[in-house]
Design a protein around this motif. Sequence first.
Motif, PDB file in Angstrom:
ATOM      1  N   LEU A   9      17.589 -16.365   5.359  1.00  0.00           N
ATOM      2  CA  LEU A   9      16.393 -15.611   5.734  1.00  0.00           C
ATOM      3  C   LEU A   9      15.747 -14.984   4.499  1.00  0.00           C
ATOM      4  N   LYS A  10      16.588 -14.432   3.639  1.00  0.00           N
ATOM      5  CA  LYS A  10      16.084 -13.818   2.407  1.00  0.00           C
ATOM      6  C   LYS A  10      15.365 -14.858   1.547  1.00  0.00           C
ATOM      7  N   GLU A  11      15.898 -16.070   1.485  1.00  0.00           N
ATOM      8  CA  GLU A  11      15.276 -17.135   0.690  1.00  0.00           C
ATOM      9  C   GLU A  11      13.903 -17.523   1.243  1.00  0.00           C
ATOM     10  N   ILE A  12      13.771 -17.562   2.561  1.00  0.00           N
ATOM     11  CA  ILE A  12      12.465 -17.873   3.160  1.00  0.00           C
ATOM     12  C   ILE A  12      11.446 -16.804   2.769  1.00  0.00           C
ATOM     13  N   ILE A  17       6.937 -14.785  -0.829  1.00  0.00           N
ATOM     14  CA  ILE A  17       6.449 -13.803  -1.809  1.00  0.00           C
ATOM     15  C   ILE A  17       6.114 -14.514  -3.123  1.00  0.00           C
ATOM     16  N   LEU A  18       7.007 -15.377  -3.579  1.00  0.00           N
ATOM     17  CA  LEU A  18       6.760 -16.116  -4.823  1.00  0.00           C
ATOM     18  C   LEU A  18       5.499 -16.977  -4.729  1.00  0.00           C
ATOM     19  N   ALA A  19       5.288 -17.597  -3.582  1.00  0.00           N
ATOM     20  CA  ALA A  19       4.114 -18.461  -3.407  1.00  0.00           C
ATOM     21  C   ALA A  19       2.808 -17.690  -3.579  1.00  0.00           C
ATOM     22  N   THR A  20       2.817 -16.405  -3.228  1.00  0.00           N
ATOM     23  CA  THR A  20       1.602 -15.595  -3.364  1.00  0.00           C
ATOM     24  C   THR A  20       1.384 -15.113  -4.786  1.00  0.00           C
ATOM     25  N   GLY A  21       2.455 -15.129  -5.590  1.00  0.00           N
ATOM     26  CA  GLY A  21       2.347 -14.619  -6.952  1.00  0.00           C
ATOM     27  C   GLY A  21       2.413 -13.101  -7.025  1.00  0.00           C
ATOM     28  N   MET A  22       2.727 -12.458  -5.908  1.00  0.00           N
ATOM     29  CA  MET A  22       2.803 -11.000  -5.897  1.00  0.00           C
ATOM     30  C   MET A  22       4.177 -10.559  -6.401  1.00  0.00           C
ATOM     31  N   ASN A  23       4.187  -9.432  -7.086  1.00  0.00           N
ATOM     32  CA  ASN A  23       5.421  -8.897  -7.650  1.00  0.00           C
ATOM     33  C   ASN A  23       5.901  -7.742  -6.773  1.00  0.00           C
ATOM     34  N   ILE A  24       6.682  -8.090  -5.749  1.00  0.00           N
ATOM     35  CA  ILE A  24       7.170  -7.096  -4.809  1.00  0.00           C
ATOM     36  C   ILE A  24       8.660  -7.315  -4.613  1.00  0.00           C
ATOM     37  N   GLU A  25       9.398  -6.222  -4.664  1.00  0.00           N
ATOM     38  CA  GLU A  25      10.835  -6.295  -4.451  1.00  0.00           C
ATOM     39  C   GLU A  25      11.136  -6.551  -2.974  1.00  0.00           C
ATOM     40  N   LEU A  26      12.194  -7.297  -2.716  1.00  0.00           N
ATOM     41  CA  LEU A  26      12.648  -7.592  -1.367  1.00  0.00           C
ATOM     42  C   LEU A  26      14.021  -6.969  -1.176  1.00  0.00           C
ATOM     43  N   LYS A  27      14.204  -6.320  -0.041  1.00  0.00           N
ATOM     44  CA  LYS A  27      15.459  -5.630   0.214  1.00  0.00           C
ATOM     45  C   LYS A  27      15.863  -5.845   1.673  1.00  0.00           C
ATOM     46  N   ILE A  68       8.721 -16.304  10.129  1.00  0.00           N
ATOM     47  CA  ILE A  68       9.039 -15.464   8.971  1.00  0.00           C
ATOM     48  C   ILE A  68       7.955 -15.566   7.904  1.00  0.00           C
ATOM     49  N   ASN A  69       7.421 -16.755   7.674  1.00  0.00           N
ATOM     50  CA  ASN A  69       6.325 -16.905   6.710  1.00  0.00           C
ATOM     51  C   ASN A  69       5.137 -16.026   7.117  1.00  0.00           C
ATOM     52  N   ALA A  70       4.776 -16.080   8.398  1.00  0.00           N
ATOM     53  CA  ALA A  70       3.628 -15.301   8.874  1.00  0.00           C
ATOM     54  C   ALA A  70       3.886 -13.801   8.737  1.00  0.00           C
ATOM     55  N   LEU A  71       5.074 -13.354   9.133  1.00  0.00           N
ATOM     56  CA  LEU A  71       5.379 -11.925   9.014  1.00  0.00           C
ATOM     57  C   LEU A  71       5.420 -11.473   7.560  1.00  0.00           C
ATOM     58  N   THR A  72       5.938 -12.324   6.699  1.00  0.00           N
ATOM     59  CA  THR A  72       5.969 -11.975   5.273  1.00  0.00           C
ATOM     60  C   THR A  72       4.552 -11.841   4.735  1.00  0.00           C
ATOM     61  N   LEU A  73       3.687 -12.778   5.085  1.00  0.00           N
ATOM     62  CA  LEU A  73       2.287 -12.681   4.656  1.00  0.00           C
ATOM     63  C   LEU A  73       1.664 -11.387   5.173  1.00  0.00           C
ATOM     64  N   HIS A  74       2.018 -11.017   6.403  1.00  0.00           N
ATOM     65  CA  HIS A  74       1.498  -9.770   6.976  1.00  0.00           C
ATOM     66  C   HIS A  74       1.963  -8.556   6.169  1.00  0.00           C
ATOM     67  N   ILE A 137      -6.145 -14.367   4.724  1.00  0.00           N
ATOM     68  CA  ILE A 137      -6.714 -14.824   3.448  1.00  0.00           C
ATOM     69  C   ILE A 137      -5.631 -15.500   2.613  1.00  0.00           C
ATOM     70  N   LEU A 138      -4.458 -14.861   2.527  1.00  0.00           N
ATOM     71  CA  LEU A 138      -3.347 -15.467   1.781  1.00  0.00           C
ATOM     72  C   LEU A 138      -2.949 -16.809   2.396  1.00  0.00           C
ATOM     73  N   ASN A 139      -2.874 -16.845   3.709  1.00  0.00           N
ATOM     74  CA  ASN A 139      -2.469 -18.077   4.388  1.00  0.00           C
ATOM     75  C   ASN A 139      -3.499 -19.182   4.198  1.00  0.00           C
TER      76      ASN A 139
END
Length: 184
Positions: A9-12, A17-27, A68-74, A137-139
């Motif tokens: 799940l963490k990898e998804i 996050i990596l695909a967007t190019g955003m620098n955000i920590e995941l926990k 998970i992709n959709a929620l992450t984008l959200h 927009i990201l999607n």
Amino acid sequence: MQQYTNQYLKEIIHSTILATGMNIELKQDYTGVNMSYNFITHIVSFDAKRLVEAAAEFSNMIPLEIYINALTLHELGHALDRPALQASLPRTIDFFEMRNENSLNEIYNTPSLLSMIIEEHIMNIAFEETAWFNAEILNNKLQLVNIDMFEKIKNHSLSSYLNNYREDLALFKKIQDEAELLPA
């Protein structure tokens, strides 16, 4: 439903996050909230167990990875709205203090307190809608989630906020109507 590892799940989430190019920590956390964005710490967090449960609750057949992709984008959509979230902090503290200083019974039977709950709902709905707008927009740029599935997930997610708002608004109107009937 097949078993998913926390690492999977963490990898998804991380790959999105990596695909967007955003620098955000995941926990990973254990709060019972499937995913959230903390605008103070600038961290996206997820509860693996709740994330899988939430995906299973979804009435339409949407693959877990797409959900998970959709929620992450959200959640990343919230991150893009971080300045507005930060600006809301003083009012958010007011809401928090009001809830700590009053019982639920007092809040839901006092028009001035309940009006703060309504205000909080309106603010939260605006933030949620903005996050979904940003996620769209990201999607559109990344093409991670089919638009029909994206819309179903978005509408399902927003419905809980809207339903809670409508319930509290109906109660607020009822209390106001009853107050108007009382002799002055």
